[in-house]
Design an enzyme around this catalytic site. Structure first.
Site, short mmCIF file in Angstrom:
data_model
loop_
_atom_site.label_atom_id
_atom_site.label_comp_id
_atom_site.label_asym_id
_atom_site.label_seq_id
_atom_site.Cartn_x
_atom_site.Cartn_y
_atom_site.Cartn_z
N LEU A 1 0.88 -1.22 -0.21
CA LEU A 1 -0.15 -0.20 -0.28
C LEU A 1 0.92 1.18 -0.13
CD1 LEU A 1 -1.48 -1.91 2.69
CD2 LEU A 1 -3.29 -0.59 0.93
N ASP A 2 0.50 2.11 -1.02
CA ASP A 2 1.12 3.55 -0.84
C ASP A 2 0.49 4.12 0.25
OD1 ASP A 2 2.52 6.08 -1.89
OD2 ASP A 2 0.27 6.47 -2.59
N LYS A 3 1.09 5.47 0.83
CA LYS A 3 0.54 5.96 2.23
C LYS A 3 -0.22 7.39 2.12
CE LYS A 3 3.62 8.73 4.35
NZ LYS A 3 2.78 10.30 4.48
N THR A 4 0.48 7.59 0.83
CA THR A 4 0.03 9.48 1.33
C THR A 4 -1.13 9.26 0.09
OG1 THR A 4 2.09 10.16 1.33
CG2 THR A 4 0.55 11.75 0.28
#
Ligand code: ADP
Ligand code: MG
Length: 625
Positions: free
Chosen positions: A308-311
């Site tokens: 998963l990407d954070k931002t």
């Protein structure tokens, strides 16, 4: 015999059979010749279409069930088994009819979507309201929208406000409040309110039309299992013909050979996979989840590593500006205004959040840069009139631009990062101006999702982020992701994904379509959020969650698993039935009519089973406290 409807044909041939049998039973043998004529008539009526279809396809080098049935009924007539020949053609047509009726219901989700586009639009031109057919509305028109209407275009609200049900696009049933400047979508429904909308996209360009096109494409894109079955059917059907011919030569039992011919055709098997897939993909579309093909459904059902990407993915992507530090020359507001202006053309959630903060503080109107270089995963460089170059981004970007950090500023920034804030630096023509710290909140449903996917077979979740360790770890802790890889450039994310690739791994990657595109492509399944708002998100990913709800991913995985299980049930069932039927024929327990009946029943059962997938619903959103 021009075009009698399918239904009439069924009634006619069925009626003839009924009268014929009735005569035979009531009057007895003396009526036999009349009954036979009626039966022959019925066979020819119903068989005609089947034969035409079968022969037409034979010329296209396809041996289909139609041809097998044609051989069978002609054969049955040749040996004088008129009841059999009439029954076989009648049952075959009946099966077909019921099949297409039920099949329509598995396609129902997309059908119901299609009915959502309005045919007309009220357009205000030169102050006059006129009703136009929707395909005559052009970009730039002002469309008038009243309560209860479906919006006919994608556009920006010019005046008014309204509550809009966007379920057609995002699958969310809660109405969304739209005000001036907001984007509204074609196909969505106005609950209450009045809007003047400036048409931005019309006709086939609207988000809604593109969803439909994508779903239709997806339903044609075949799962691996499906492809295998297609190849299988291609060789299997001719094989059956050869086998029955051989059987006739050995046994001289024409009826048995004909029966085998009919019941061995892989009717249920051929539709077993597509029917489940169509149901699954359609169900997803109706609930705001676009899955772009049967192959993706299969992969999605098997995901065991989720990156998963954070931002903007694990976090809301609406960070609050927590502190601003300037190097003297500017006030805090001036620095914020300058950074916001530099972010004008950025699609990054950080950039958008900064602009919002500036607008919120009343710093409008912002200047607009002459042009901008987006440094993906690092920041932006914007050029204003008079050779002003403003650099906004992280340390990597600053050092690439040759801007040194002062040591006390470095210490303060490092402290903020340890606390979990993201620090964004700004420089003008190589001179450091200061920094701005932002803190992003995890999404409300992020933690539930991480727990939820673990229950659905995902053994590992990993955060991949371009941000620094501090903010990365803070968010990871809050949402329960155990593996963190930070300070990654977009291409590093691809490398990171590779490191998880193993024999049995099936990697899903959730990110935004803008700077995570390489990682989305490198993963087995690329997933994006908020597809309704972003073209890039809709195009690049394999799975698109149209709304901005991360939680929908759990439903998407459940749907994929349910669909694949359903498909397997169908395959096993049809192989079993076919096997039993063949055994029955060889054991002289199944004959032409009964074989056909069972065969058609099995086709129907397979479709009915797939209908269970149509009915699957996402869990309602639970708000926990
Ligand atoms: P993530 O992987 O968490 O989505 P990105 O790869 O998008 O993060 O960005 C990595 C880092 O680059 C951000 O944490 C930020 O410091 C910086 N950055 C990227 N784009 C911008 C921008 N438009 N403005 C300011 N900083 C940016
Ligand atoms: Mg991102």
């Amino acid at each position: 015999m021009r075009r009698i409807g399918k239904k009439q044909l069924l009634w006619l041939s069925g009626g003839l059979i009924a009268v014929a049998l009735g005569l035979k039973w009531t009057i007895g043998d003396s009526a036999a010749p009349v009954a036979e004529i009626l039966l022959i008539l019925s066979s020819i009526l119903a068989g005609w279409e089947i034969a035409v279809q079968g022969i037409r396809l034979l010329f296209m080098r396809m041996i289909t069930i139609d041809l097998l049935v044609t051989l069978a009924f002609v054969g049955a007539m040749m040996i004088g088994e008129y009841v059999e020949s009439a029954a076989v053609t009648f049952l075959f047509l009946l099966g077909h009819y019921l099949e297409s009726r039920t099949m329509e219901r598995t396609r129902a989700s997309i059908q119901s979507l299609l009915s959502l586009t309005p045919d007309t639009a009220v357009v205000s031109r030169n102050g006059e309201e006129t009703v136009f057919p929707v395909n005559e509305v052009v970009k730039g028109d002002v469309v008038v929208i009243r309560p209860g209407m479906r919006i006919p275009v994608d556009g920006l609200v010019r005046t008014g406000h309204a509550y809009i049900n966007q379920a057609a696009i995002t699958g969310e049933s809660e109405p969304v409040h739209k005000i001036e400047g907001d984007l509204v979508y074609s196909g969505t429904l106005v609950d209450s309110g009045y809007l003047l909308v400036h048409a931005e996209r019309v006709g086939e360009d609207t988000t809604f039309s593109r969803i439909i096109a994508l779903v239709e494409e997806a339903q044609d894109r075949k799962a691996k299992t499906q492809k295998f079955l297609d190849v299988f059917a291609k060789y299997y059907t001719p094989l059956i013909i050869v086998m029955t011919a051989a059987m006739y030569i050995f046994t001289r039992d024409l009826e048995m050979a004909l029966t085998l011919l009919v019941i061995a055709c892989p009717g249920a098997l051929v539709i077993s996979a597509p029917v489940s897939m169509v149901a699954g993909i359609g169900n997803g579309a109706a609930h705001g989840v676009l899955i772009k093909g049967g192959d993706i459904v299969e992969k999605l059902s098997r995901i065991n590593v989720l990156a998963l990407d954070k931002t903007g993915t694990l976090t809301e992507g609406k960070p609050k500006v927590t502190s601003i530090r300037t190097e003297g020359a500017h006030s805090e507001d001036e620095l914020l205004g300058l950074i916001a202006a530099a972010e004008t053309y950025s699609e990054h959630p950080l950039g958008r959040a900064i602009i919002q903060e500036a607008v919120h503080r009343g710093l409008q109107p912002l200047r607009v840069p002459e042009h901008t270089n987006i440094k993906v995963g690092m920041g932006v460089q914007a050029y204003f009139e008079g050779d002003r170059q403003i650099t906004v981004g992280n340390r990597a970007l600053l050092s690439a631009a040759g801007v040194p950090l002062k040591s006390c500023m470095e210490t303060a920034a490092a402290q903020l990062e340890r606390e979990g804030q993201t620090v964004i630096f700004a420089a003008e023509n190589g001179e450091l101006l200061g920094y701005l710290a932002v803190a992003d909140q995890p999404r409300e449903d992020a933690r539930d999702l991480v727990l939820g996917v673990a229950k659905r077979g995902v053994a590992r979740t990993v955060m991949l982020t371009g941000d620094r360790e501090g903010p990365a770890c803070r968010i990871a802790e809050l949402v329960g992701v155990t593996n963190v890889k930070h300070s990654l450039l977009p291409e590093d994310k691809v490398q990171a994904l590779r490191s998880f690739q193993g024999d049995r791994s099936m990697i899903g990657m959730v990110g935004d379509g803008v700077n995570d595109a390489p990682a989305l492509a490198a993963a087995d399944v690329g997933i994006t959020l908020g597809g309704a708002g972003s073209d890039a998100a809709m195009e690049t990913a394999d799975v698109v969650l149209m709304s901005d709800e991360l939680g929908k991913l759990a439903y998407a995985i459940t749907l994929a698993k349910t669909t694949v299980v359903n498909m397997k049930q169908n395959i096993v069932f049809s192989v079993l039935v076919a096997g039993l039927l063949v055994a029955g024929v060889l054991g002289k327990m199944v004959f032409l009519t009964s074989g056909m009946l069972i065969h058609e029943l099995s086709v129907l059962l397979v479709i009915l089973n797939a209908l269970r997938v149509v009915r699957l619903k996402p869990k309602p959103k639970v708000v926990e406290h």
